[in-house]
Scaffold this motif. Sequence first.
Motif, PDB file in Angstrom:
ATOM      1  N   LEU A 181       0.749  -1.191  -0.068  1.00  0.00           N
ATOM      2  CA  LEU A 181      -0.060  -0.046   0.081  1.00  0.00           C
ATOM      3  C   LEU A 181       0.932   1.261   0.061  1.00  0.00           C
ATOM      4  CD1 LEU A 181      -2.692   1.150   0.272  1.00  0.00           C
ATOM      5  CD2 LEU A 181      -2.576   1.027   2.590  1.00  0.00           C
ATOM      6  N   TYR A 182       2.032   1.291   0.546  1.00  0.00           N
ATOM      7  CA  TYR A 182       2.880   2.447   0.598  1.00  0.00           C
ATOM      8  C   TYR A 182       4.058   2.378  -0.073  1.00  0.00           C
ATOM      9  CZ  TYR A 182       0.419   3.461   5.112  1.00  0.00           C
ATOM     10  OH  TYR A 182      -0.328   4.001   6.083  1.00  0.00           O
ATOM     11  N   GLY A 183       3.907   1.358  -1.304  1.00  0.00           N
ATOM     12  CA  GLY A 183       4.891   1.317  -2.327  1.00  0.00           C
ATOM     13  C   GLY A 183       6.294   0.688  -1.830  1.00  0.00           C
ATOM     14  N   VAL A 184       6.386  -0.179  -1.016  1.00  0.00           N
ATOM     15  CA  VAL A 184       7.516  -0.965  -0.630  1.00  0.00           C
ATOM     16  C   VAL A 184       7.624  -2.085  -1.558  1.00  0.00           C
ATOM     17  CG1 VAL A 184       8.765  -1.941   1.305  1.00  0.00           C
ATOM     18  CG2 VAL A 184       7.514  -0.118   1.962  1.00  0.00           C
ATOM     19  N   ASN A 212       7.095   7.912  18.718  1.00  0.00           N
ATOM     20  CA  ASN A 212       7.240   8.821  17.513  1.00  0.00           C
ATOM     21  C   ASN A 212       7.794   8.108  16.401  1.00  0.00           C
ATOM     22  OD1 ASN A 212       5.676  10.854  18.701  1.00  0.00           O
ATOM     23  ND2 ASN A 212       7.672  11.971  19.697  1.00  0.00           N
ATOM     24  N   PHE A 213       8.851   7.406  16.644  1.00  0.00           N
ATOM     25  CA  PHE A 213       9.719   6.369  15.659  1.00  0.00           C
ATOM     26  C   PHE A 213       8.440   5.602  14.933  1.00  0.00           C
ATOM     27  CE2 PHE A 213      11.654   2.842  14.317  1.00  0.00           C
ATOM     28  CZ  PHE A 213      12.686   3.217  13.363  1.00  0.00           C
ATOM     29  N   PHE A 214       7.937   4.877  15.925  1.00  0.00           N
ATOM     30  CA  PHE A 214       6.831   3.514  15.194  1.00  0.00           C
ATOM     31  C   PHE A 214       5.518   4.291  14.605  1.00  0.00           C
ATOM     32  CE2 PHE A 214       9.522   0.887  17.484  1.00  0.00           C
ATOM     33  CZ  PHE A 214       9.473  -0.200  16.928  1.00  0.00           C
ATOM     34  N   ASN A 215       5.249   5.374  14.936  1.00  0.00           N
ATOM     35  CA  ASN A 215       4.033   6.144  14.745  1.00  0.00           C
ATOM     36  C   ASN A 215       4.327   6.826  13.434  1.00  0.00           C
ATOM     37  OD1 ASN A 215       1.201   6.983  15.225  1.00  0.00           O
ATOM     38  ND2 ASN A 215       2.215   9.033  15.308  1.00  0.00           N
ATOM     39  N   GLY A 216       5.714   7.231  12.984  1.00  0.00           N
ATOM     40  CA  GLY A 216       5.914   7.707  11.565  1.00  0.00           C
ATOM     41  C   GLY A 216       6.427   6.827  10.601  1.00  0.00           C
ATOM     42  N   GLN A 217       6.548   5.507  10.776  1.00  0.00           N
ATOM     43  CA  GLN A 217       7.252   4.589  10.040  1.00  0.00           C
ATOM     44  C   GLN A 217       6.042   3.627   9.326  1.00  0.00           C
ATOM     45  OE1 GLN A 217      10.342   4.518   9.028  1.00  0.00           O
ATOM     46  NE2 GLN A 217      10.707   6.270  10.716  1.00  0.00           N
ATOM     47  N   GLN A 218       5.516   4.513   8.136  1.00  0.00           N
ATOM     48  CA  GLN A 218       4.328   3.810   7.765  1.00  0.00           C
ATOM     49  C   GLN A 218       4.797   2.529   6.723  1.00  0.00           C
ATOM     50  OE1 GLN A 218       4.654   7.205   7.618  1.00  0.00           O
ATOM     51  NE2 GLN A 218       2.685   7.824   8.585  1.00  0.00           N
ATOM     52  N   GLY A 219       5.725   2.773   5.976  1.00  0.00           N
ATOM     53  CA  GLY A 219       6.231   1.821   5.233  1.00  0.00           C
ATOM     54  C   GLY A 219       6.815   0.586   5.915  1.00  0.00           C
ATOM     55  N   ASN A 273       3.533   0.279   9.326  1.00  0.00           N
ATOM     56  CA  ASN A 273       2.167   0.786   9.085  1.00  0.00           C
ATOM     57  C   ASN A 273       1.677   1.899  10.042  1.00  0.00           C
ATOM     58  OD1 ASN A 273      -0.194   0.547   7.624  1.00  0.00           O
ATOM     59  ND2 ASN A 273      -0.975  -0.915   9.107  1.00  0.00           N
ATOM     60  N   GLY A 274       2.677   2.584  10.453  1.00  0.00           N
ATOM     61  CA  GLY A 274       2.575   3.849  11.249  1.00  0.00           C
ATOM     62  C   GLY A 274       1.254   3.800  12.408  1.00  0.00           C
ATOM     63  N   THR A 275       0.474   4.797  12.235  1.00  0.00           N
ATOM     64  CA  THR A 275      -0.299   4.810  13.367  1.00  0.00           C
ATOM     65  C   THR A 275      -1.110   3.527  13.325  1.00  0.00           C
ATOM     66  OG1 THR A 275      -0.613   7.219  13.240  1.00  0.00           O
ATOM     67  CG2 THR A 275      -2.231   6.190  14.345  1.00  0.00           C
ATOM     68  N   ASN A 276      -1.633   2.936  12.405  1.00  0.00           N
ATOM     69  CA  ASN A 276      -2.560   1.644  12.507  1.00  0.00           C
ATOM     70  C   ASN A 276      -1.653   0.600  12.978  1.00  0.00           C
ATOM     71  OD1 ASN A 276      -4.622   3.089  11.011  1.00  0.00           O
ATOM     72  ND2 ASN A 276      -3.709   2.807   9.191  1.00  0.00           N
ATOM     73  N   GLY A 277      -0.521   0.639  12.907  1.00  0.00           N
ATOM     74  CA  GLY A 277       0.138  -0.546  13.615  1.00  0.00           C
ATOM     75  C   GLY A 277       0.023  -1.895  12.509  1.00  0.00           C
ATOM     76  N   LEU A 278       0.241  -3.183  13.389  1.00  0.00           N
ATOM     77  CA  LEU A 278       0.437  -4.286  12.577  1.00  0.00           C
ATOM     78  C   LEU A 278      -0.912  -5.174  13.048  1.00  0.00           C
ATOM     79  CD1 LEU A 278       3.903  -5.500  12.851  1.00  0.00           C
ATOM     80  CD2 LEU A 278       2.868  -4.114  11.109  1.00  0.00           C
ATOM     81  N   ILE A 279      -1.927  -5.163  12.048  1.00  0.00           N
ATOM     82  CA  ILE A 279      -3.186  -5.833  12.358  1.00  0.00           C
ATOM     83  C   ILE A 279      -3.520  -6.864  11.125  1.00  0.00           C
ATOM     84  CG2 ILE A 279      -4.385  -3.651  13.291  1.00  0.00           C
ATOM     85  CD1 ILE A 279      -5.261  -2.997  10.515  1.00  0.00           C
TER      86      ILE A 279
END
Length: 373
Positions: free
Chosen positions: A96-99, A157-164, A167-173
Motif C-alpha cells: 500500500l505504501y509502495g515498498v 514517535n518513531f513507530f508512529n511515523g514509519q508507515q512503510g 504501518n504507522g499509526t494503524n500498527g500491525l493488524i
Amino acid sequence: MRWKGRRLILIEVGVVVAIALILISIVPVLLSGFRLNLLGRFLSLAIVALGIDLIWGYTGLLSLGHGIFFGLGGYAIAMHLKLQVPPGELPDFMELYGVTELPWFWTPFYSFPFAVIAVAMVPAILAGLLGYLVFRNRIRGVYFSILTQAATIIFFNFFNGQQGLFNGTNGLIDFTTLFGATVSDTNTQFVFYSLTVLFLAASYALCRWLTSGRFGRLLIAIRDDESRVRFSGYNPIDFKVLVFAVSGAIAGIAGALYALQSGSVSPRAMDIAFSIEMVIWVAVGGRATLIGAILGALLVNYARAFLSEQFAEIWLLFQGALFLIVVTVLPDGVVGWFRTQGIQLFQRRQQIATYPSIEENSEVQHERQNFRN
C-alpha cells in the motif's frame, strides 16, 4: 524453621497451580468467548504489572517507559504473523505504501523460533543497555522516571511515523494464520489464553524467586539505602541493570501475548498514558507484594471495561478518582492495607471479644477491690 519455610513454599506452589488449573479448565466453561478473550488480555497485562512491581516495589526504580518493552514484544510476534504470506509477496500494508522489497530486519522474523526469542531478548537487551547507561551515572529517583518517559516519546514517535516499515499509526493488524491455524479461531484463542495463564504463573514464580533470599534482601536494601549498599562492598549498578533487563523481558512476553489475543499491535502501546496506567495497577494492588500487582491489574482493567461500557464519556474521571483514593487513603495498595491495618483490625476485634471474660475473672475482681481499698 527450615521445614516450616519449605512447607510454606509448597503451599504457595500448590495455590498457584490450583488457580492456574481453575483458570484453564473451569473458567472457560463459565465465560463466553468474548469475556474469555477479555480475561486473557487482562492476565497478559498482569504479567507486565509483575515486572513493574519487581523494579519499582522491590528495587525502587519507577519506570514510566515500560510500554516500550511491551510494544516491542508485541511487534516481534506480529512481524512473524504478518509474514505468513505466499512466497514472494509482501505484507499488505507495505504494498500500500509502495515498498517493493522486504526490509532486511524483517527477514529473520520468517523464523518462528527467532520471533519467540526476540519477544523477550529485544526488550531485555534494550532495557539492559538503557539501564547501564543511566545507572552508571548514578541517575535515580525522579530523574530516572523522566528519562524513561522521554524514551517512550522517542519510540512512540518513531513507530508512529514509519508507515512503510510498521504501518504507522494503524500498527500491525489482520493476523491470519499461525502454523496453519486461523489466529482468530476460537480454539486458537483458547490456546493463547492457556499460554497466558501459564506464563503468568511462571512470571510470578520467577519474581518470587528473585525477591526471596539474599538477592531479594539486596534489592530491598538498594531501594531503601543505595549508598549503604555501595559502602558494604556491593555494586548496585549490576543488580539494577539485571533486574531492569528481566523486567523488560517480562514486559515483552506480556506484549506478545496481548497482541496474539487482541489481533493487533500499534504505537499506542508505547504511549506515555499507557505506561502510567501500568504504574497505577501496581499502586492500586500494592507495591512489593507481587500478588497485589496481579490483583491491581485485573481490578483496574475490569473496572475500566465496566465503566467504559456504562459511562463512555466520563469513565476516565473514575480512573483518576481511584488513583487519588489509593494515593491518599491506601498508599500501600489493597494488599498492603490488608497486611497491615486489615490484620490489625481483625486482631483488635478478637481482643475486644475476649475482654468481658477478663472482667468476670474472680482474681481480677479481687485485685481491683484491694487496689481501691
